[in-house]
Design a protein around this motif. Sequence first.
Motif, short mmCIF file in Angstrom:
data_model
loop_
_atom_site.label_atom_id
_atom_site.label_comp_id
_atom_site.label_asym_id
_atom_site.label_seq_id
_atom_site.Cartn_x
_atom_site.Cartn_y
_atom_site.Cartn_z
N TYR A 155 -2.55 -38.98 -47.24
CA TYR A 155 -3.46 -38.91 -45.96
C TYR A 155 -3.95 -37.73 -45.34
CZ TYR A 155 -1.82 -43.73 -46.40
OH TYR A 155 -1.52 -45.19 -47.11
N ARG A 196 -1.28 -41.36 -39.85
CA ARG A 196 -2.26 -41.90 -40.74
C ARG A 196 -1.45 -42.96 -41.69
NH1 ARG A 196 -6.78 -38.57 -43.12
NH2 ARG A 196 -7.62 -40.93 -43.87
N LYS A 229 -4.35 -39.09 -34.14
CA LYS A 229 -4.70 -40.32 -35.12
C LYS A 229 -4.79 -39.88 -36.42
CE LYS A 229 -5.18 -44.34 -33.80
NZ LYS A 229 -4.31 -45.40 -34.22
N ASN A 230 -5.16 -38.55 -36.65
CA ASN A 230 -5.52 -37.93 -37.75
C ASN A 230 -4.50 -37.15 -38.43
OD1 ASN A 230 -8.48 -38.64 -38.74
ND2 ASN A 230 -8.80 -38.31 -36.52
N SER A 250 -1.41 -36.87 -40.78
CA SER A 250 -1.03 -37.42 -42.04
C SER A 250 0.05 -38.15 -41.90
CB SER A 250 -0.90 -36.49 -43.02
OG SER A 250 0.15 -35.57 -43.02
N TYR A 310 -11.12 -31.43 -33.82
CA TYR A 310 -11.92 -32.47 -33.24
C TYR A 310 -12.03 -32.26 -31.49
CZ TYR A 310 -10.88 -35.22 -37.17
OH TYR A 310 -10.84 -35.58 -38.57
N LYS A 329 -7.91 -38.18 -31.01
CA LYS A 329 -8.30 -37.89 -32.39
C LYS A 329 -7.54 -37.21 -33.22
CE LYS A 329 -13.03 -38.46 -33.54
NZ LYS A 329 -14.45 -37.81 -33.40
N ARG A 337 -5.72 -30.24 -36.24
CA ARG A 337 -6.70 -31.32 -35.81
C ARG A 337 -7.24 -31.16 -34.40
NH1 ARG A 337 -7.16 -32.77 -40.96
NH2 ARG A 337 -5.23 -33.90 -41.82
#
Length: 107
Positions: free
Chosen positions: A106, A83, A77-78, A80, A69, A74, A65
């Motif tokens: 997720y 999330r 927060k992403n 799984s 990103y 970010k 991630r």
Amino acid sequence: MVIISKYLVPKNYSGLTVYPFVFLKQKKLKEDIFLINHEQIHLKQQKELFWIFFFIWYLAEYLLRLIKYKNHYKAYKNISFEREAYNNEVNLNYLLDRKKFSFLKYR
């Protein structure tokens, strides 16, 4: 078991879970039912993946991630696991109905 330690929890975070412990930055955070629920979701995830595999997966997903990103927040927060925990922390009955490996939804 909840342990209060401002030294073990990274800067800008309120809590950290390492099965079977939940580390909180401040004692007053024990009263935050949504934070505690969030961390209990992580306990369940870690138990399902035998702790070590959780952290391997968590780190691998974070790095992927981060590449995607190019932003720490970010990427975090992403993940799984995050999330699932963030999306369900206000549902205090979530763990009663949660199916095993629900974090996979997720990804």
